[in-house]
Scaffold this motif. Structure first.
Motif, PDB file in Angstrom:
ATOM      1  N   SER A 161       0.821  -1.213   0.000  1.00 52.01           N
ATOM      2  CA  SER A 161       0.000   0.000   0.000  1.00 52.01           C
ATOM      3  C   SER A 161       0.860   1.269   0.000  1.00 52.01           C
ATOM      4  O   SER A 161       0.464   2.279  -0.554  1.00 52.01           O
ATOM      5  CB  SER A 161      -0.934  -0.006   1.212  1.00 52.01           C
ATOM      6  OG  SER A 161      -0.193   0.056   2.408  1.00 52.01           O
ATOM      7  N   GLU A 164       1.887   1.739  -3.634  1.00 52.73           N
ATOM      8  CA  GLU A 164       0.747   2.187  -4.435  1.00 52.73           C
ATOM      9  C   GLU A 164       0.464   3.664  -4.195  1.00 52.73           C
ATOM     10  O   GLU A 164       0.223   4.416  -5.132  1.00 52.73           O
ATOM     11  CB  GLU A 164      -0.499   1.366  -4.085  1.00 52.73           C
ATOM     12  CG  GLU A 164      -0.503  -0.004  -4.705  1.00 52.73           C
ATOM     13  CD  GLU A 164      -1.904  -0.619  -4.697  1.00 52.73           C
ATOM     14  OE1 GLU A 164      -2.671  -0.302  -3.779  1.00 52.73           O
ATOM     15  OE2 GLU A 164      -2.200  -1.396  -5.614  1.00 52.73           O
TER      16      GLU A 164
ATOM     17  N   PHE B  95      -7.133   5.478  -0.959  1.00 52.58           N
ATOM     18  CA  PHE B  95      -7.326   4.025  -0.946  1.00 52.58           C
ATOM     19  C   PHE B  95      -8.262   3.588   0.181  1.00 52.58           C
ATOM     20  O   PHE B  95      -8.533   4.327   1.125  1.00 52.58           O
ATOM     21  CB  PHE B  95      -5.978   3.330  -0.789  1.00 52.58           C
ATOM     22  CG  PHE B  95      -5.065   3.558  -1.948  1.00 52.58           C
ATOM     23  CD1 PHE B  95      -4.969   2.635  -2.976  1.00 52.58           C
ATOM     24  CD2 PHE B  95      -4.302   4.720  -2.046  1.00 52.58           C
ATOM     25  CE1 PHE B  95      -4.132   2.842  -4.048  1.00 52.58           C
ATOM     26  CE2 PHE B  95      -3.462   4.939  -3.127  1.00 52.58           C
ATOM     27  CZ  PHE B  95      -3.381   4.002  -4.127  1.00 52.58           C
ATOM     28  N   LYS B  97      -7.864   1.217   2.546  1.00 49.94           N
ATOM     29  CA  LYS B  97      -7.228   1.192   3.850  1.00 49.94           C
ATOM     30  C   LYS B  97      -6.308   2.398   3.908  1.00 49.94           C
ATOM     31  O   LYS B  97      -5.502   2.582   3.001  1.00 49.94           O
ATOM     32  CB  LYS B  97      -6.416  -0.106   3.999  1.00 49.94           C
ATOM     33  CG  LYS B  97      -6.407  -0.647   5.385  1.00 49.94           C
ATOM     34  CD  LYS B  97      -5.704  -2.006   5.443  1.00 49.94           C
ATOM     35  CE  LYS B  97      -4.848  -2.085   6.690  1.00 49.94           C
ATOM     36  NZ  LYS B  97      -3.463  -1.685   6.492  1.00 49.94           N
ATOM     37  N   ASN B  99      -3.356   4.589   4.151  1.00 47.19           N
ATOM     38  CA  ASN B  99      -1.961   4.150   4.003  1.00 47.19           C
ATOM     39  C   ASN B  99      -0.980   5.307   4.053  1.00 47.19           C
ATOM     40  O   ASN B  99      -0.247   5.535   3.106  1.00 47.19           O
ATOM     41  CB  ASN B  99      -1.794   3.359   2.695  1.00 47.19           C
ATOM     42  CG  ASN B  99      -2.281   4.143   1.491  1.00 47.19           C
ATOM     43  OD1 ASN B  99      -2.811   5.242   1.624  1.00 47.19           O
ATOM     44  ND2 ASN B  99      -2.092   3.607   0.301  1.00 47.19           N
TER      45      ASN B  99
END
Lengths: 277, 255
Positions: A161, A164, B95, B97, B99
């Motif tokens: 994550s 990303e 996103f 979750k 992050n």
């Protein structure tokens, strides 16, 4: 099973106790002060001297140079393998790194003696190719698989994550690697380097073969040096059991053990802290 | 179905594949500027995959390909030679979750601007302050900009992630179930925030939560098994859907 598991702990303790037992006579005669001086002349017609500073300086010099080589090569290789390499590249690189880890040290030492030391001698125009630098290059070669494997684990366990998020902000792959992935994996990478250093400082055969074995205090990479490990290996065979020299060698062993222990404990601590996060 | 003359995004005949598995089927859709468009549908219906088409995040998954086109401001973002960095600067993403990076609050918000070359400290601080204010988190973090972002609460982390996305001054904001991991109070704050943000940004939000879609969005698109089933004004979709499947999903008969 618990006996098997605890055997290694017991053995470590036994080793330490045995080292101490053989080293203790030195305290009363000639006294611990004798250790902390700058000449290692264990065999002499006038006065024998057991100063371990030259041996420590030899070990430290070789370790420092090897670490300076290890860090860029090990870390960059780990980054490449875990983040950049394509599937087939990984399949070629990883087995070779494992093979490198499995080469016997005497073979690496022989390679150093025959191939590397003449090159270093010619390259820097020296009297001898048996220098601290020669030893350090070979030790770096030996420790690099450890550094790569553990760093790679650390890099691979950085959450996807993060990457990303970075890419989604318009960062390039390289920017993501150097600004996000590597900093996030840093504790693991540091632990990897410290374990590599532990490997370097404890290695014996290679340094015995290629560093020239001159017990003098020097911080010049092009000088011959003698490490603690090489001293023990070279002299233990011919020393009279129970003599002062014998006991002094055990002190060298104790100090070496404390240094490697310290490095390992710090590395484990760093790794543990990292896994908690 | 709704149709706009001046759409921000136009999707034409879009098919998308993970390897041999087709995930999106012949999607045609126009998305209006400075409005909130919600993508709803059961898990695995392709709504997140569809969302990730707009900033080309599917590119980083190996073995994917697509046919058809996605136009933003009338330019095909999948054409050869398109600048992906510029695209992702223009199309921000939040996103599911939260992050945040394991860095300080300030460094999180400043990450995007720094990547895009802002070096001047005062300028950077200004951008960070503005984006944290826009994400309605400034008052909570202004005294702890140097603290690690991992120490914030879940809701704060998610708003920080929104601030981080806003800091590069995007035009479009993609939100992939931004509140699904948050408590009701934090969710309400995020929803309020979306209401304010749509004055400046075109927002596309994926959500599982039907009430959320009806509360925050102007338009709603219902996806099922990779197909766009129905797309209309949110009011219309929730009050009087034209297709039976949509009605069944919205009334909770499946999904």
């Amino acid at each position: 099973m618990s006996i098997a598991a605890s055997a290694s702990i017991i053995i470590v303790f036994l080793i330490f106790i045995f080292l101490l037992k053989e080293a203790i006579p030195f305290i009363s005669n000639p006294g611990l002060n004798e250790l902390f001086s700058s000449n290692w002349i264990p065999v002499s017609f006038q006065k024998e001297q057991f100063g371990i500073y030259p041996l420590i300086s030899g070990s430290v010099l070789v370790t420092v140079i090897a670490t300076v080589l290890l860090i860029p090569f090990g870390v960059i290789a780990a980054v490449y393998i875990s983040e950049i390499a394509l599937g087939f590249e990984k399949e070629i690189l990883k087995p070779f790194i494992e093979i490198l880890a499995g080469i016997p040290s005497v073979v690496i030492g022989f390679f150093g003696l025959v191939v590397l030391s003449p090159i270093i001698k010619g390259l820097f125009n020296l009297n001898t190719g048996l220098t601290a630098l020669t030893g350090a290059v070979l030790l770096a070669l030996m420790a690099i698989p450890t550094v790569i494997t553990i760093s790679e684990d650390a890099i691979r366990s950085v959450p996807k994550s993060y990457k990303e998020a970075s890419l989604a902000l318009g960062a390039s792959r390289l920017q993501t690697i150097f600004r996000i992935t590597v900093p996030a994996a840093l504790p693991g990478i540091i632990a990897a380097i410290m374990l590599g250093m532990g490997r370097v400082i404890g290695e014996t055969m290679v340094v015995l073969m290629v560093t020239g074995n001159a017990a003098k205090i020097s911080w010049n990479p092009f000088d011959s040096v003698r490490t603690m490990t090489a001293t023990i290996a070279a002299e233990m065979g011919e020393v009279a059991i129970g003599s002062t020299h014998y006991s002094a060698l055990f002190w060298v062993g104790i100090i070496l053990m404390i240094i490697t222990f310290g490095l390992n404990i710090v590395a484990q601590k760093v790794l543990k802290k990292y896994q908690m996060r | 179905m709704v149709n706009f003359n001046d759409s921000k995004i136009t999707v034409e005949n879009l098919n998308f594949y993970y390897g041999k598995v087709q995930a999106l089927f012949d999607i045609n859709m126009k998305i209006s500027e400075k409005k909130v468009t919600a993508l709803i549908g059961p898990s695995g219906c392709g709504k997140s995959t569809f969302l990730r088409m707009f900033n080309r995040m599917n590119d980083i998954i190996d073995g994917t390909h697509h046919t058809g086109s996605v136009l933003i401001d009338n330019r095909d973002i999948y054409k050869d030679g398109i600048d992906i960095v510029a695209l992702r600067k223009k199309v921000g993403m939040v996103f599911q979750k939260s992050n945040p990076f394991p860095k300080s609050v300030f460094d999180n918000a400043a990450y995007g601007p720094r990547i895009h070359g802002v070096k001047d400290k005062a300028n950077l601080y200004e951008i960070v302050e503005k984006s944290l204010k826009d994400a309605a988190i400034w008052n909570e973090v202004k005294d702890r900009l140097d603290e690690n972002a991992m120490g914030l609460s879940g809701g704060q982390q998610q708003r920080l992630c929104i601030a981080r996305a806003l800091a590069v001054e995007p035009e479009i904001l993609l939100m992939d179930e931004p509140a699904s991991a948050l408590d009701p109070k934090s969710t309400a704050r995020i929803e309020d925030l979306i209401g304010t943000l749509k004055q400046k940004y075109t927002i596309i939000i994926v959500t599982h939560n039907m009430q959320q879609a009806s509360r925050v969005s102007d338009y709603t698109a219902f996806f099922y098994e990779g197909k766009l089933i129905e797309y209309d004004y949110t009011d219309k979709i929730f009050r009087n859907p034209e297709i039976k499947q949509t009605e069944d999903y919205i009334t909770g008969r499946f999904g």
